[in-house]
Design an enzyme around this catalytic site. Structure first.
Site, PDB file in Angstrom:
ATOM      1  N   GLN A 126       0.716  -1.284  -0.067  1.00 37.63           N
ATOM      2  CA  GLN A 126       0.112  -0.009  -0.095  1.00 37.63           C
ATOM      3  C   GLN A 126       0.860   1.242   0.043  1.00 37.63           C
ATOM      4  OE1 GLN A 126      -2.279   0.529   3.802  1.00 37.63           O
ATOM      5  NE2 GLN A 126      -3.833   1.334   2.525  1.00 37.63           N
ATOM      6  N   TYR A 128       0.671   4.839   0.508  1.00 38.28           N
ATOM      7  CA  TYR A 128      -0.073   5.969   1.171  1.00 38.28           C
ATOM      8  C   TYR A 128       0.695   6.976   1.781  1.00 38.28           C
ATOM      9  CZ  TYR A 128      -4.861   4.052   0.540  1.00 38.28           C
ATOM     10  OH  TYR A 128      -6.234   3.702  -0.109  1.00 38.28           O
ATOM     11  N   SER A 161       4.380  -1.451   4.215  1.00 43.28           N
ATOM     12  CA  SER A 161       4.419  -2.785   4.786  1.00 43.28           C
ATOM     13  C   SER A 161       4.946  -3.686   3.668  1.00 43.28           C
ATOM     14  CB  SER A 161       3.326  -3.163   5.650  1.00 43.28           C
ATOM     15  OG  SER A 161       3.246  -2.128   6.728  1.00 43.28           O
ATOM     16  N   GLU A 244     -10.151  -2.166   5.063  1.00 46.42           N
ATOM     17  CA  GLU A 244      -9.109  -2.514   5.905  1.00 46.42           C
ATOM     18  C   GLU A 244      -9.403  -2.940   7.299  1.00 46.42           C
ATOM     19  OE1 GLU A 244      -4.699  -1.048   7.236  1.00 46.42           O
ATOM     20  OE2 GLU A 244      -6.069   0.450   6.678  1.00 46.42           O
ATOM     21  N   SER A 367      -2.723   7.076  12.816  1.00 49.86           N
ATOM     22  CA  SER A 367      -2.210   7.406  14.199  1.00 49.86           C
ATOM     23  C   SER A 367      -3.551   7.844  15.150  1.00 49.86           C
ATOM     24  CB  SER A 367      -1.174   8.462  14.348  1.00 49.86           C
ATOM     25  OG  SER A 367      -1.802   9.786  14.104  1.00 49.86           O
ATOM     26  N   ASN A 368      -3.176   7.644  16.499  1.00 50.35           N
ATOM     27  CA  ASN A 368      -4.126   7.950  17.630  1.00 50.35           C
ATOM     28  C   ASN A 368      -4.759   9.456  17.449  1.00 50.35           C
ATOM     29  OD1 ASN A 368      -4.290   5.233  18.449  1.00 50.35           O
ATOM     30  ND2 ASN A 368      -3.941   5.934  20.879  1.00 50.35           N
TER      31      ASN A 368
END
Length: 388
Positions: A126, A128, A161, A244, A367-368
């Site tokens: 991916q 991104y 990844s 996802e 992310s959070n």
């Protein structure tokens, strides 16, 4: 179509019968922080699964799947995790790109790419995140220009990844000069084995390298390898992110439950359970895991309706934070021994790897901080964060 329990029984029986012999040693291999383990053997296992019809089970039959219902897919992912079957190597193609092409691709794209995802002949990654646009996907700077019958791509992606094991990458690139933010982006399918593509593995805290930097310097993709219309990439990319966070999260939680059970057994064995603070944290971990499962089941209602609702962002921030805290709990249960490496070649224990890799859970896949903004702005309707 068989019932959910019949499907679960079929999956359990097949895994029990075939995760043997040459594949028996793959139990528990691979996964976050351990993708380097037995990769070729796991690829062979997944192709073996494909030949028996156990890949892409939720896809419609016309595209090579089994047309499994949502509940049947959940049952399969749970049974796969319970069997300690090895981590999948084709999951990005199966769970992200495949559903995207089924929803938005052309008939020609589906005919070209879907069969080789089902058979695990081609692996995907991916494209991104970028160095200056990690979770801020709308800040993409990678560019693609149309030259005749090709797109010419220049830029850099990061935290990609398994790029070093992949054949193709779906890339979000800016195709309209002068455009900003969500506008002017396109979703391209790019072959990685070509001049103009350089992949550099990134060494992580765990000492392994499942993430990569990918550099595009005049790399090319065929003109027809654009999903949706030029400039429509943001909508397509968001749909991919929705896929996802689908049914496989229920299988993920089986692994979480196994990790928590192992932490509890360790605490009992080494006396850490005598500490009331440790017992309190274990209890909080147990209730947190139950909450994660309840939220995942809520999210499946949105998946059944076509796309996950706000529960997807809520679930991501919750499980990521929970898993990071489980790694911290595991280290505290280990005590001083948790700070010791095993000596040459300084391999990590399972607890050390859990602690170190789970630090990334609150960063990747949004992310959070970004998830909190999404929940605040898109779910609660609060004023948008001020941006430069």
């Amino acid at each position: 179509m068989s019932s959910v329990e019949e499907f679960r029984t079929e999956a359990r029986a097949w895994l029990r019968a075939h995760l043997t012999g040459e594949f028996a040693g793959l139990r528990g291999r691979g996964g976050p922080g351990r993708e380097h383990e037995a990769f070729a053997e796991r690829l062979a296992w997944e192709r073996y699964m494909a030949a028996a019809g156990w890949t892409c089970i939720g896809w419609p039959e016309e595209y090579g799947g089994r047309g499994a219902t949502l509940a049947q897919q959940v049952a399969f992912h749970e049974e796969y995790a319970l069997a300690e079957a090895p981590a999948r190597v084709g999951h990005i193609g199966e769970q992200l790109l495949g559903p995207t092409l089924i929803a938005f691709g052309t008939p020609e794209q589906r005919a070209r790419f879907l069969p080789k995802i089902v058979s695990v002949e081609e692996l995907w990654c991916q494209g991104y995140s970028e160095p200056d646009a990690g979770s801020d996907l709308a800040n993409v700077r990678t560019k693609a220009e149309r030259e005749g019958e090709e797109w010419v791509i220049s830029g850099q992606k990061i935290w990609t990844s398994l790029a070093h094991e992949s054949d193709w990458c779906f890339v979000v690139a800016r195709t309209e000069p002068g455009s900003t933010r969500h506008n002017g982006l396109s979703y391209l399918l790019v072959p990685l084995d070509q001049p103009g593509v350089e992949i550099r593995p990134i060494t992580q805290l765990t000492g392994t390298s499942e993430f990569n930097e990918v550099f595009f310097d005049g790399a090319r993709a065929a003109a027809e390898n654009i999903v949706g219309a030029p400039g429509d990439g943001w909508r397509i990319a968001m749909a991919t992110l929705g896929f996802e966070r689908g049914v496989s999260t229920l299988g993920q939680q089986v692994g979480f439950r196994r990790e928590l059970a192992a932490v509890i057994e360790l605490a009992k064995a080494n006396g850490a359970a005598a500490d009331p603070l440790i017992r309190d944290r274990i209890a909080r971990a147990w209730t947190g895991l139950a909450t994660i499962r309840c939220n995942a089941l809520r999210m499946l209602d949105g998946v059944a309706a076509g796309a996950p609702g706000p529960e997807a962002s809520i679930g991501k921030i919750f499980w990521a934070t929970w898993h990071r805290e489980l790694g911290e709990l595991a280290m505290d249960v280990c005590g001083a021994d948790g700070m010791l490496a095993a000596g040459e070649p300084y391999d990590l224990t399972d607890w050390q790897r859990l602690f170190l890799f789970s630090r990334s859970d609150t960063i990747y896949a949004g992310s959070n901080e970004i998830q909190r903004n999404v929940i605040a702005e898109r779910v609660l309707g609060l004023p948008k964060e001020v941006r430069a």
